[in-house]
Design a protein around this motif. Structure first.
Motif, PDB file in Angstrom:
ATOM      1  N   ALA A 225       0.828  -1.200   0.000  1.00  0.00           N
ATOM      2  CA  ALA A 225       0.000   0.000   0.000  1.00  0.00           C
ATOM      3  C   ALA A 225       0.866   1.255   0.000  1.00  0.00           C
ATOM      4  O   ALA A 225       0.559   2.245  -0.672  1.00  0.00           O
ATOM      5  CB  ALA A 225      -0.939  -0.012   1.208  1.00  0.00           C
ATOM      6  N   GLN A 226       1.988   1.209   0.737  1.00  0.00           N
ATOM      7  CA  GLN A 226       2.885   2.358   0.793  1.00  0.00           C
ATOM      8  C   GLN A 226       3.514   2.622  -0.576  1.00  0.00           C
ATOM      9  O   GLN A 226       3.583   3.770  -1.030  1.00  0.00           O
ATOM     10  CB  GLN A 226       3.984   2.104   1.829  1.00  0.00           C
ATOM     11  N   LEU A 241      -4.070   6.319   3.676  1.00  0.00           N
ATOM     12  CA  LEU A 241      -3.463   5.062   4.104  1.00  0.00           C
ATOM     13  C   LEU A 241      -4.327   4.298   5.104  1.00  0.00           C
ATOM     14  O   LEU A 241      -4.097   3.100   5.333  1.00  0.00           O
ATOM     15  CB  LEU A 241      -2.082   5.327   4.696  1.00  0.00           C
ATOM     16  N   ALA A 242      -5.310   4.967   5.674  1.00  0.00           N
ATOM     17  CA  ALA A 242      -6.192   4.297   6.631  1.00  0.00           C
ATOM     18  C   ALA A 242      -7.261   3.455   5.931  1.00  0.00           C
ATOM     19  O   ALA A 242      -7.866   2.585   6.564  1.00  0.00           O
ATOM     20  CB  ALA A 242      -6.865   5.326   7.532  1.00  0.00           C
ATOM     21  N   ALA A 243      -7.493   3.702   4.640  1.00  0.00           N
ATOM     22  CA  ALA A 243      -8.540   2.959   3.937  1.00  0.00           C
ATOM     23  C   ALA A 243      -8.104   2.601   2.519  1.00  0.00           C
ATOM     24  O   ALA A 243      -8.720   3.027   1.529  1.00  0.00           O
ATOM     25  CB  ALA A 243      -9.825   3.783   3.903  1.00  0.00           C
ATOM     26  N   ARG A 288      -6.588  -6.130  -7.044  1.00  0.00           N
ATOM     27  CA  ARG A 288      -7.118  -6.814  -5.857  1.00  0.00           C
ATOM     28  C   ARG A 288      -6.298  -6.378  -4.646  1.00  0.00           C
ATOM     29  O   ARG A 288      -5.063  -6.380  -4.684  1.00  0.00           O
ATOM     30  CB  ARG A 288      -7.027  -8.334  -6.034  1.00  0.00           C
ATOM     31  N   TYR A 289      -6.996  -5.973  -3.579  1.00  0.00           N
ATOM     32  CA  TYR A 289      -6.306  -5.583  -2.347  1.00  0.00           C
ATOM     33  C   TYR A 289      -6.447  -6.699  -1.326  1.00  0.00           C
ATOM     34  O   TYR A 289      -7.543  -7.212  -1.096  1.00  0.00           O
ATOM     35  CB  TYR A 289      -6.892  -4.295  -1.774  1.00  0.00           C
ATOM     36  N   GLU A 290      -5.297  -7.067  -0.741  1.00  0.00           N
ATOM     37  CA  GLU A 290      -5.331  -8.162   0.229  1.00  0.00           C
ATOM     38  C   GLU A 290      -4.100  -8.081   1.128  1.00  0.00           C
ATOM     39  O   GLU A 290      -2.970  -7.931   0.649  1.00  0.00           O
ATOM     40  CB  GLU A 290      -5.351  -9.504  -0.525  1.00  0.00           C
ATOM     41  N   SER A 291      -4.340  -8.147   2.431  1.00  0.00           N
ATOM     42  CA  SER A 291      -3.263  -8.208   3.434  1.00  0.00           C
ATOM     43  C   SER A 291      -2.238  -7.090   3.284  1.00  0.00           C
ATOM     44  O   SER A 291      -1.016  -7.320   3.297  1.00  0.00           O
ATOM     45  CB  SER A 291      -2.559  -9.571   3.380  1.00  0.00           C
ATOM     46  N   GLY A 292      -2.727  -5.865   3.080  1.00  0.00           N
ATOM     47  CA  GLY A 292      -1.838  -4.706   3.041  1.00  0.00           C
ATOM     48  C   GLY A 292      -1.114  -4.478   1.728  1.00  0.00           C
ATOM     49  O   GLY A 292      -0.200  -3.655   1.653  1.00  0.00           O
TER      50      GLY A 292
END
Length: 337
Positions: A225-226, A241-243, A288-292
């Motif tokens: 994500a970063q 970064l919170a969502a 796809r977003y998964e586990s950060g």
């Protein structure tokens, strides 16, 4: 007195004939011929064989190609053969069929001339390449290093293929076509206006379903994500970064199945811009977003416009020649030479 007068008349007559001829030869010596001439082979009276068919080369072709080295900024002045050999070697493996290599040579030739004709007035090269990184066009020293002990064999083969098509140019309305090319499509090529905003009649979507069997047709890229937030910042986007699961919305697709645009951090971003920002292989992708982390799965490789190189390989393996391959990927164009 009469003899002197006749002698003077004779002298003036001789000068009157000689001076224009001298002026003509002087002009030719300084300026060169006004037009080039083409000498056609003369048939022998004793020969019963028919004369060979002669086709005219494209009048706007050139023997010198100006390529700017992206690494050094230097402008490389290459002969037509040097450029075509270097361009084909940079774009296709030597293990591929002859007709695919010839199709690539004609596409590269035409594209370079198109860039020449549409270059900005202050341009110092027609297009850029990076020989050291084996991109766009390879110079002879790079080819020697790249091919190693196979240099002589590969060069001889490629030179022979280039000789067959070196005067062949892909034309649209009598001008060189923007014969763009790329590695692998998603199964169809893309239209030029969906990538560059400009419609060209021969850069339209065509079938390239053989690309589904290409090596690395599908590819997955995982970014934290970063990392994703940092790269999105290049587009002027501020990611929360919170969502992170809310950063990407539902994509809009082109008729060929590539991402036209999608909501990213509350703004509509084109698929082309996102591909460049994130370093994706294609604009045919899913997120796809998964586990950060984000997983971007792409289909195909490249901008998708024009000649699919893996498609050209497949068509050549099916028995199609270079002209048929080019006609398929650039419909409505013609070949000179």
């Amino acid at each position: 007195m009469k003899k002197a007068f006749l002698l003077l008349c004779t002298l003036l007559l001789v000068l009157g004939c000689a001076l224009p001829l001298a002026a003509y030869h002087l002009t030719r010596a300084v300026l060169g011929p006004a037009v080039s001439t083409v000498r056609l082979p003369l048939s022998s009276p004793e020969s019963t064989a028919s004369a060979p068919e002669i086709s005219a080369a494209y009048a706007g072709d050139t023997d010198r190609f100006l390529i700017q080295d992206a690494s050094t900024g230097q402008v490389l002045e290459l002969s037509r053969q040097e450029y075509l050999i270097g361009a084909v070697a940079a774009e296709m493996p030597m293990s591929w069929p002859d007709e695919a290599l010839k199709a690539q040579a004609v596409a590269a030739h035409s594209y370079a001339l198109y860039c020449r004709d549409h270059a900005a007035p202050d341009s110092i090269g027609w297009l850029t390449a990076d020989p050291a990184r084996r991109q766009g066009c390879l110079t002879d020293p790079v080819l020697r290093s790249y091919w190693g002990t196979a240099y002589e064999t590969n060069y001889a083969r490629l030179a022979a293929l280039v000789d067959e098509v070196e005067h062949t140019v892909l034309l649209c309305d009598g001008s060189p076509a923007c014969a763009s090319y790329f590695a692998i499509s998603n199964g169809r090529t893309e239209t030029s206006e969906n990538v560059w905003g400009t419609a060209l009649p021969y850069l339209v979507s065509v079938d390239s379903s053989t690309d589904l069997a290409a090596d690395h047709y599908e590819y997955a890229l995982t970014l934290s994500a970063q990392q994703t937030a940092q790269q999105l910042a290049a587009l002027g986007l501020t990611a929360d970064l919170a969502a992170p699961e809310q950063w990407f919305g539902t994509p809009e697709y082109t008729a060929a199945g590539y991402v036209a645009a999608l909501p990213v951090c509350g703004q509509r971003i084109t698929g082309t811009a996102l591909r460049q920002a994130l370093g994706l292989r294609s604009t045919c992708f899913t997120v796809r977003y998964e586990s950060g982390a984000f997983c971007f799965t792409t289909k195909g490789y490249g901008h998708g416009v024009g000649l699919s190189q893996w498609g050209a390989k497949a068509l050549a393996e099916q028995g199609q020649n270079f002209a048929a391959i080019l006609a398929h990927y650039y419909p409505g164009t013609s070949l000179s030479g």
